[in-house]
Design an enzyme around this catalytic site. Structure first.
Site, short mmCIF file in Angstrom:
data_model
loop_
_atom_site.label_atom_id
_atom_site.label_comp_id
_atom_site.label_asym_id
_atom_site.label_seq_id
_atom_site.Cartn_x
_atom_site.Cartn_y
_atom_site.Cartn_z
N LYS A 1 0.63 -1.27 -0.04
CA LYS A 1 -0.06 -0.09 -0.02
C LYS A 1 0.84 1.20 0.19
CE LYS A 1 -4.45 -1.90 1.28
NZ LYS A 1 -5.45 -2.11 2.29
N ARG B 1 -3.16 -10.35 4.17
CA ARG B 1 -3.66 -10.23 2.89
C ARG B 1 -2.47 -9.73 2.16
NH1 ARG B 1 -5.68 -7.10 -0.81
NH2 ARG B 1 -7.56 -8.12 -2.09
N1 PMM Z 1 -7.32 -4.28 0.69
C1 PMM Z 1 -7.42 -3.91 -0.77
C2 PMM Z 1 -8.73 -4.97 -1.27
N2 PMM Z 1 -9.30 -5.74 -0.38
N3 PMM Z 1 -9.67 -6.53 1.77
C3 PMM Z 1 -9.37 -6.39 3.12
N4 PMM Z 1 -10.28 -7.17 3.94
N5 PMM Z 1 -8.49 -5.85 3.63
C4 PMM Z 1 -7.74 -4.83 2.84
O1 PMM Z 1 -6.89 -4.14 3.40
C5 PMM Z 1 -7.93 -5.05 1.39
C6 PMM Z 1 -8.96 -5.80 1.14
C7 PMM Z 1 -6.87 -3.20 -1.69
O2 PMM Z 1 -5.67 -3.76 -2.28
P1 PMM Z 1 -5.44 -4.50 -3.68
O3 PMM Z 1 -6.14 -3.46 -4.50
O4 PMM Z 1 -4.23 -4.91 -3.91
O5 PMM Z 1 -6.44 -5.73 -3.77
#
Ligand code: PMM
Length: 291
Positions: A202, A241
């Site tokens: 991030k 994650r």
């Molecule tokens: N961050 C992203 C997408 N989904 N879900 C949860 N539970 N927690 C998160 O911090 C989260 C998520 C954004 O990241 P991406 O665009 O790389 O998927």
């Protein structure tokens, strides 16, 4: 939890075709991911919505193939219709970044399915969420909001054991807010539910690692992500994650070795099944990292 973005436009690691997303997910599974999180709608800051049909078409075939390969799959969606289709395709967990607020049908669906649900804290849709990154006390407000979502889930008929909480790093939060929440992880695990941490690649890590050329690009943030996996595991997080699974698997092993053998305790893992007659065969039920 390995990230499988079945999208053309995620901020990092986009996979525009189902085949690409499936191959990527299989790679993360081989790297040791306990769960694969399949999403068909980017939630990067500024992202708009995709149509329901588009999200369904992106997500369902990828879920089906990854389940067929033996992976435990979660679906990253705020839409009950997408969650329902993914559960029918064999997903075992719903990951709702809106904490069940975006679609009033989501919590009742999860109650009926009996599956686990990640309730994440956010500040509204991605398109303008960073304008709402305003808090008097971010830790207290996120803790209060997570308690509120737990209450809403319970009111909808979801058992506490089904719920995983997530502070939602970067979702309507500045870098300072994210660091404050990471410092407060022991308070979040103190809510007595499994906690998921999504820090991977991030922008607050890009800012931390910036040099004269500007913020470190997403692909250069994996070592910092693995460092946060160590800290999250030590603080008692249930899962992280992440985009790059292998370094985080190693990081969790290091923490487990340091912590030594743990006494058998009550399971804190929510049920990863649905009563849809589907019998997913995860290689291993994801286990919490015990303190
Ligand atoms: N961050 C992203 C997408 N989904 N879900 C949860 N539970 N927690 C998160 O911090 C989260 C998520 C954004 O990241 P991406 O665009 O790389 O998927």
């Amino acid at each position: 939890m390995g990230v499988v973005n079945a999208t053309p436009d995620s901020f990092s690691d986009a996979h525009p075709t189902a085949r690409q997303a499936i191959d990527h997910g299989l790679g993360l599974f081989a790297d040791g991911a306990d769960l694969l999180d399949v999403g068909g709608e980017s939630t990067r800051p500024g992202a708009g919505r995709v149509d329901l049909d588009v999200e369904l078409a992106r997500v369902v075939p990828v879920v089906r193939e990854l389940v067929a390969a033996g992976a435990a799959v979660s679906v990253d969606t705020t839409r009950a219709r997408v969650a329902e289709a993914a559960l029918a395709a064999g997903a075992v967990l719903v990951n709702d970044v809106s904490g069940g607020t975006a679609d009033h049908a989501m919590l009742p669906l999860v109650a009926a399915a009996g599956c686990g649900i990640v309730l994440m804290h956010w500040q509204g849709l991605s398109v303008d969420m960073q304008a709402r990154a305003v808090y008097a006390d971010v830790v207290r407000e996120v803790l209060d909001a997570l308690r509120d979502r737990l209450g809403a889930a319970s009111a909808a008929g979801i058992a506490e054991e089904q719920v995983i909480l997530d502070p939602g790093l970067g979702f309507g939060k500045t870098a300072e807010h994210n660091w404050a929440l990471l410092r407060a992880l022991p308070e979040i695990t103190g809510l007595r539910r499994p906690v998921l941490v999504g820090a991977s690649r991030k922008s607050f890590l890009g800012a931390l690692l910036a040099d004269s050329r500007g913020p470190r690009p997403p692909a250069g943030r994996d070592a910092a992500t693995a460092a946060l996996t160590v800290l999250a595991a030590q603080a008692g997080a249930w899962a992280v994650r992440v985009h790059d699974v292998a370094p985080s698997v190693d990081a969790v092993r290091v923490v487990e070795a340091l912590q030594g053998p743990q006494p058998a305790g009550p399971r804190r893992v929510p049920p990863l099944h649905t009563p849809h007659g589907i019998a997913p065969q995860p290689r291993e039920t994801p286990q919490p990292v015990r303190r």
